[in-house]
Design a protein around this motif. Structure first.
Motif, mmCIF file in Angstrom:
data_model
loop_
_atom_site.group_PDB
_atom_site.id
_atom_site.type_symbol
_atom_site.label_atom_id
_atom_site.label_comp_id
_atom_site.label_asym_id
_atom_site.label_seq_id
_atom_site.Cartn_x
_atom_site.Cartn_y
_atom_site.Cartn_z
ATOM 1 N N ALA A 46 5.145 0.233 -19.151
ATOM 2 C CA ALA A 46 5.759 -0.560 -18.241
ATOM 3 C C ALA A 46 6.756 0.030 -17.330
ATOM 4 O O ALA A 46 7.044 -0.005 -16.305
ATOM 5 C CB ALA A 46 6.525 -1.866 -19.131
ATOM 6 N N ILE A 47 7.559 1.256 -18.151
ATOM 7 C CA ILE A 47 8.800 1.822 -17.264
ATOM 8 C C ILE A 47 8.077 2.719 -16.160
ATOM 9 O O ILE A 47 8.764 2.812 -15.106
ATOM 10 C CB ILE A 47 9.392 2.641 -18.477
ATOM 11 C CG1 ILE A 47 11.065 2.976 -18.015
ATOM 12 C CG2 ILE A 47 8.611 3.813 -18.856
ATOM 13 C CD1 ILE A 47 11.833 2.669 -19.001
ATOM 14 N N ASN A 48 6.866 3.051 -16.180
ATOM 15 C CA ASN A 48 6.430 3.789 -15.211
ATOM 16 C C ASN A 48 5.720 3.168 -14.209
ATOM 17 O O ASN A 48 5.045 3.643 -13.152
ATOM 18 C CB ASN A 48 5.309 5.084 -15.612
ATOM 19 C CG ASN A 48 6.151 6.123 -16.689
ATOM 20 O OD1 ASN A 48 7.160 6.492 -16.261
ATOM 21 N ND2 ASN A 48 5.612 6.322 -17.824
ATOM 22 N N MET A 49 5.364 2.062 -14.467
ATOM 23 C CA MET A 49 4.723 1.168 -13.316
ATOM 24 C C MET A 49 5.655 0.937 -12.032
ATOM 25 O O MET A 49 6.842 0.737 -12.099
ATOM 26 C CB MET A 49 4.473 -0.361 -14.096
ATOM 27 C CG MET A 49 3.308 -0.241 -15.124
ATOM 28 S SD MET A 49 3.065 -2.107 -15.424
ATOM 29 C CE MET A 49 2.079 -1.879 -16.829
ATOM 30 N N PRO A 50 4.948 0.761 -10.790
ATOM 31 C CA PRO A 50 5.795 0.378 -9.808
ATOM 32 C C PRO A 50 6.439 -0.968 -9.940
ATOM 33 O O PRO A 50 5.943 -1.802 -10.862
ATOM 34 C CB PRO A 50 4.832 0.237 -8.820
ATOM 35 C CG PRO A 50 3.390 0.109 -9.405
ATOM 36 C CD PRO A 50 3.565 0.653 -10.786
ATOM 37 N N THR A 51 7.594 -1.177 -9.094
ATOM 38 C CA THR A 51 8.278 -2.430 -9.303
ATOM 39 C C THR A 51 8.260 -3.214 -7.987
ATOM 40 O O THR A 51 7.690 -4.219 -7.782
ATOM 41 C CB THR A 51 9.590 -2.301 -9.883
ATOM 42 O OG1 THR A 51 9.655 -1.589 -10.852
ATOM 43 C CG2 THR A 51 10.401 -3.419 -10.081
ATOM 44 N N GLN A 52 8.749 -2.656 -6.998
ATOM 45 C CA GLN A 52 8.897 -3.329 -5.655
ATOM 46 C C GLN A 52 7.539 -3.422 -5.035
ATOM 47 O O GLN A 52 7.395 -4.532 -4.637
ATOM 48 C CB GLN A 52 9.840 -2.263 -4.693
ATOM 49 C CG GLN A 52 11.015 -2.354 -5.309
ATOM 50 C CD GLN A 52 11.878 -3.612 -5.834
ATOM 51 O OE1 GLN A 52 11.700 -4.760 -5.245
ATOM 52 N NE2 GLN A 52 12.651 -3.383 -6.895
ATOM 53 N N THR A 53 6.841 -2.446 -5.138
ATOM 54 C CA THR A 53 5.478 -2.243 -4.590
ATOM 55 C C THR A 53 4.682 -3.522 -5.316
ATOM 56 O O THR A 53 3.514 -4.047 -4.670
ATOM 57 C CB THR A 53 4.616 -1.086 -4.444
ATOM 58 O OG1 THR A 53 4.306 -0.508 -5.659
ATOM 59 C CG2 THR A 53 5.530 -0.151 -3.589
ATOM 60 N N PHE B 240 0.904 -1.169 0.160
ATOM 61 C CA PHE B 240 -0.034 -0.091 -0.054
ATOM 62 C C PHE B 240 0.954 1.326 0.076
ATOM 63 O O PHE B 240 0.378 2.385 0.296
ATOM 64 C CB PHE B 240 -0.795 0.171 1.143
ATOM 65 C CG PHE B 240 -2.155 -0.836 1.007
ATOM 66 C CD1 PHE B 240 -2.990 -0.528 0.075
ATOM 67 C CD2 PHE B 240 -2.238 -1.930 1.811
ATOM 68 C CE1 PHE B 240 -4.181 -1.486 0.112
ATOM 69 C CE2 PHE B 240 -3.294 -2.952 1.635
ATOM 70 C CZ PHE B 240 -4.137 -2.709 0.767
ATOM 71 N N SER B 241 2.075 1.162 -0.417
ATOM 72 C CA SER B 241 2.896 2.367 -0.268
ATOM 73 C C SER B 241 3.147 2.852 -1.670
ATOM 74 O O SER B 241 3.063 2.085 -2.687
ATOM 75 C CB SER B 241 4.529 1.992 0.188
ATOM 76 O OG SER B 241 4.204 1.477 1.710
ATOM 77 N N SER B 242 3.652 3.925 -1.936
ATOM 78 C CA SER B 242 3.953 4.307 -3.372
ATOM 79 C C SER B 242 5.424 3.854 -3.562
ATOM 80 O O SER B 242 6.307 3.905 -2.829
ATOM 81 C CB SER B 242 3.726 6.104 -3.415
ATOM 82 O OG SER B 242 5.123 6.387 -2.765
ATOM 83 N N GLU B 243 5.398 3.706 -4.896
ATOM 84 C CA GLU B 243 6.872 3.466 -5.427
ATOM 85 C C GLU B 243 8.163 3.954 -5.081
ATOM 86 O O GLU B 243 9.191 3.864 -4.694
ATOM 87 C CB GLU B 243 6.929 2.779 -6.939
ATOM 88 C CG GLU B 243 8.132 2.402 -7.562
ATOM 89 C CD GLU B 243 8.362 0.829 -7.008
ATOM 90 O OE1 GLU B 243 7.414 0.174 -6.749
ATOM 91 O OE2 GLU B 243 9.478 0.358 -7.225
ATOM 92 N N ASP B 244 7.762 5.231 -5.344
ATOM 93 C CA ASP B 244 8.669 6.466 -4.881
ATOM 94 C C ASP B 244 9.154 6.507 -3.548
ATOM 95 O O ASP B 244 10.281 6.648 -3.447
ATOM 96 C CB ASP B 244 7.761 7.960 -5.056
ATOM 97 C CG ASP B 244 8.390 8.801 -5.939
ATOM 98 O OD1 ASP B 244 9.369 8.170 -6.847
ATOM 99 O OD2 ASP B 244 8.264 10.134 -5.553
ATOM 100 N N ALA B 245 8.314 6.359 -2.680
ATOM 101 C CA ALA B 245 8.655 6.472 -1.131
ATOM 102 C C ALA B 245 9.507 5.076 -1.062
ATOM 103 O O ALA B 245 10.608 5.098 -0.233
ATOM 104 C CB ALA B 245 7.433 6.292 -0.328
ATOM 105 N N ILE B 246 9.121 3.929 -1.441
ATOM 106 C CA ILE B 246 9.972 2.815 -1.246
ATOM 107 C C ILE B 246 11.274 2.777 -1.772
ATOM 108 O O ILE B 246 12.351 2.483 -1.237
ATOM 109 C CB ILE B 246 9.338 1.457 -1.773
ATOM 110 C CG1 ILE B 246 7.937 1.208 -1.359
ATOM 111 C CG2 ILE B 246 10.165 0.259 -1.770
ATOM 112 C CD1 ILE B 246 8.159 1.358 0.436
ATOM 113 N N SER B 247 11.613 3.428 -3.097
ATOM 114 C CA SER B 247 12.711 3.517 -3.654
ATOM 115 C C SER B 247 13.628 4.634 -3.110
ATOM 116 O O SER B 247 14.866 4.665 -3.178
ATOM 117 C CB SER B 247 12.826 3.793 -5.051
ATOM 118 O OG SER B 247 11.820 4.864 -5.277
ATOM 119 N N LYS B 248 12.830 5.428 -2.082
ATOM 120 C CA LYS B 248 14.014 6.463 -1.507
ATOM 121 C C LYS B 248 14.382 6.007 -0.134
ATOM 122 O O LYS B 248 15.285 6.000 0.133
ATOM 123 C CB LYS B 248 12.959 8.028 -1.306
ATOM 124 C CG LYS B 248 13.153 8.652 -2.445
ATOM 125 C CD LYS B 248 12.633 10.027 -2.497
ATOM 126 C CE LYS B 248 12.237 10.765 -3.656
ATOM 127 N NZ LYS B 248 10.941 11.248 -3.798
#
Lengths: 306, 304
Positions: free
Chosen positions: A264-271, A46-54
């Motif tokens: 695909a490139i803009n999709m989240p990966t880890q989340t 439930f997190s944003s990909e942005d926050a996780i990658s930071k």
């Protein structure tokens, strides 16, 4: 579990209080350690990909977002199909295996069957010695030609000596007189099995049935060995495959969903990995508290007899 | 002969009912046992298991010369020993302490939570491991960084994995395993406790003088049974948590993962069959020895 305490019930002195404190802390800690990893996976999903990658994964959702789930469900049919394979496989496998194992256990438990020790050993020996992976793999692929065949997922888990022994010890607990009474009334063996033994075995059928069902539900190994067509993947292998090739999965989602979804490139990966895991785990987490007591029973019997 | 036919006729229906399972065992267990001849052959697709040419002990020679034989056997045994010891200690402690509590809800909820990892597949556990340990996103590393420490590259460094794998193994089996010890404690006669209380023993003395000695038979039996499987690696766990990450293999490769890669990745049928036979023989011998020991300890629990 029994609610009665053993040593603590006798004394209420300081020693008992100290022991209780230790017990609450120790068992509480272990229970939390068992739970927290699941909380973290759910939070990550439930997190944003942005926050996780930071800042990486955390205990709670970071910058709450549903983007991972909207990506997973952009093309729900891919997951629905994997679910359908697993549900059908689990249902068929459990029913067939349960019938096969109960029938076998019934014969091996009958004292008037002349060769019951010989056949018991015949089955038991397969747990002591086996040919290993290679001959089995060649049998399945080169001789039975089961590559990319659902039978390759069904057959390997159909029969287990461990379950057979559990079932046998349940059947042995049925009084012989009941079985002989049925025979005097003119029932054949099959009739006795169905109308006398089966109804008395409800707890055993539930226990062993759930053991078998869990084995089918969690199986990914047979699929890895024998299934290469991704439309035939069962749930766990589907998850294994997508998590380990997440970029390929994103491409598939993109090509299916067309313009409605981000490239695909803009999709989240880890989340996305975490959301996929939650979707795959879902039913187990909801169901297991209801069926746990049957497992407790089966484990206890299996350890003594198996 | 006539006597045999009469016996056959009398047991006819039993034999018919047994037939599907017998066919299954012959096809999927006994036929592959015959297939171990492959360990002494050079496999060709055209020849199959029984038609390929013999090559003596070449497959074994290759396995032992590669230097992997000792490594994977050692890893398998040491990991299993660590798992057996840690599991036994954790599961016994959980059972002993859990049984002391009066609170019904705490006990129920704690036991249910401990059972949770048992129900999920190792595939899901591998995602959990990634969530915790990944270099860029893992919880442990973000925690270390936030505390001002350096990151640890778990997936690039074999030396952490004996600990990581042991923790995950204990984690997955604590709920399942403690059930047996709980059952053993429930089987202890309450009169023993009453007698101990009258003699003035406090709860700790009762645990160490009554509960643990009374649990010992269960513990010994379970220990011996798990020692019987000491040459069998948990493929599910090793393959999902480590996978094809070659950097970790020296520290984490067990016989089962080695055989699998030899077969699937390298298509080396002969050698992987040889490794399989090597493992089957070791397993067979250890089970027999373990069973002999169980039999000496308490014949009621021996397997055969």
């Amino acid at each position: 579990m029994n609610d009665q305490t053993r040593t603590g019930g006798i004394s209420n002195g300081l020693d008992a209080k100290v022991l209780h404190a230790i017990s609450y802390v120790f068992n509480g800690a272990i229970a939390l350690v068992c739970l927290i990893p699941f909380v973290m996976v759910v939070s990550a999903s439930f997190s944003s990909e942005d926050a996780i990658s930071k800042t990486g994964f955390g205990l709670l959702p970071k910058d709450f977002s549903l983007e991972a789930y909207s990506t997973v469900f952009a093309e729900p049919m891919i997951i629905v199909r994997a679910y359908a394979v697993t549900v059908l496989l689990t249902l068929c496998g459990t029913l067939i295996a349960l019938f096969l194992q109960t029938m076998t256990a019934y014969v091996l438990s009958r004292k008037d069957f002349a060769w019951r020790n010989g056949f018991s050993f015949f089955f038991y020996f397969t747990t002591l010695f086996n040919g290993g992976l290679v001959p089995y793999y060649l049998l399945m692929t080169q001789y039975l030609h089961l590559k990319n065949n659902y039978l390759a997922l069904l057959l390997p888990l159909l029969f287990s000596v461990y379950n057979l022994l559990i079932m046998k010890s349940y059947i042995m607990a049925i009084p012989d007189s009941l079985i002989y009474a049925a025979k005097i009334d003119g029932c054949g063996e099959m009739r006795t099995l169905f109308s006398v033994v089966f109804p008395m075995l409800k707890p055993a059928l539930a226990t062993v049935g759930l053991f078998i069902a869990l084995a089918y539900w969690n199986d990914w190994y047979s699929a890895m060995l024998y299934i290469s067509n991704d439309k035939m993947y069962p749930l766990q292998y589907f998850l294994y495959n997508k998590v380990n090739n997440i970029e390929a999965y994103k491409k598939i989602l993109e090509s299916h969903a067309g313009s409605g979804v981000a490239a695909a490139i803009n999709m989240p990966t880890q989340t996305l990995k975490m959301a996929l895991t939650v979707v795959v785990t879902g039913p187990i987490i909801l169901l297991y508290p209801l069926v746990q007591k049957y497992y407790v029973q089966g484990i206890t019997i299996g350890a003594v007899k198996g | 002969m006539n006597k045999f036919l009469r016996k056959l006729n009398k047991n006819k229906i039993f034999l018919i009912m047994l037939a599907p399972a017998v066919v299954y065992a012959l096809l999927f267990s006994y036929l592959p046992m015959a297939g171990i001849v492959l360990a002494f052959k050079k496999y060709t697709y055209a020849g199959g298991i029984f038609g390929s040419a013999w090559n003596g002990l070449k497959n074994f020679e290759f396995f032992f010369r590669s230097g992997k034989a000792l490594l994977v056997s050692k890893n398998t045994v040491l990991y299993n020993l660590a798992f057996i010891i840690l599991n036994t200690l954790t599961q016994m402690t959980v059972a002993i302490l859990l049984v002391e509590l009066n609170g019904k809800y705490f006990k129920k909820i704690a036991q249910s939570l401990m059972f949770l990892p048992y129900f999920i597949s190792w595939v899901i556990v591998s995602v959990i491991a990634f969530n915790m340990l990944s270099n860029d996103f893992g919880f442990v590393n973000s925690f270390l960084v936030s505390m001002g420490f350096e990151k640890i590259s778990f997936y690039n460094n074999g030396k952490y994995w004996p600990v990581i794998l042991s923790i995950f193994n204990v984690w997955k089996s604590v709920g399942y395993g403690s059930v047996l010890y709980l059952a053993a404690i429930m089987g202890i006669d309450t009169e023993v406790y009453d007698a101990a209380a009258i003699d003035g023993a406090n709860v700790f003395q009762r645990i160490f003088r009554v509960t643990i000695p009374q649990m010992a038979p269960t513990m010994v039996i379970l220990l011996l049974l798990s020692i019987g499987g000491i040459f069998r690696g948990n493929f599910d766990m090793f393959y999902n948590l480590v996978g094809n990450n070659g950097i970790l293999h020296p520290a984490t490769d067990v016989i089962d993962t080695f055989t699998f890669r030899a077969l699937i990745t390298n298509n080396d049928f002969g050698m992987s069959a040889a490794v399989g036979l090597f493992q089957s023989v070791l397993c067979f011998v250890t089970v027999l020895v373990a069973n002999k020991l169980v039999n000496n300890y308490d014949p009621d629990y021996s397997l055969f």
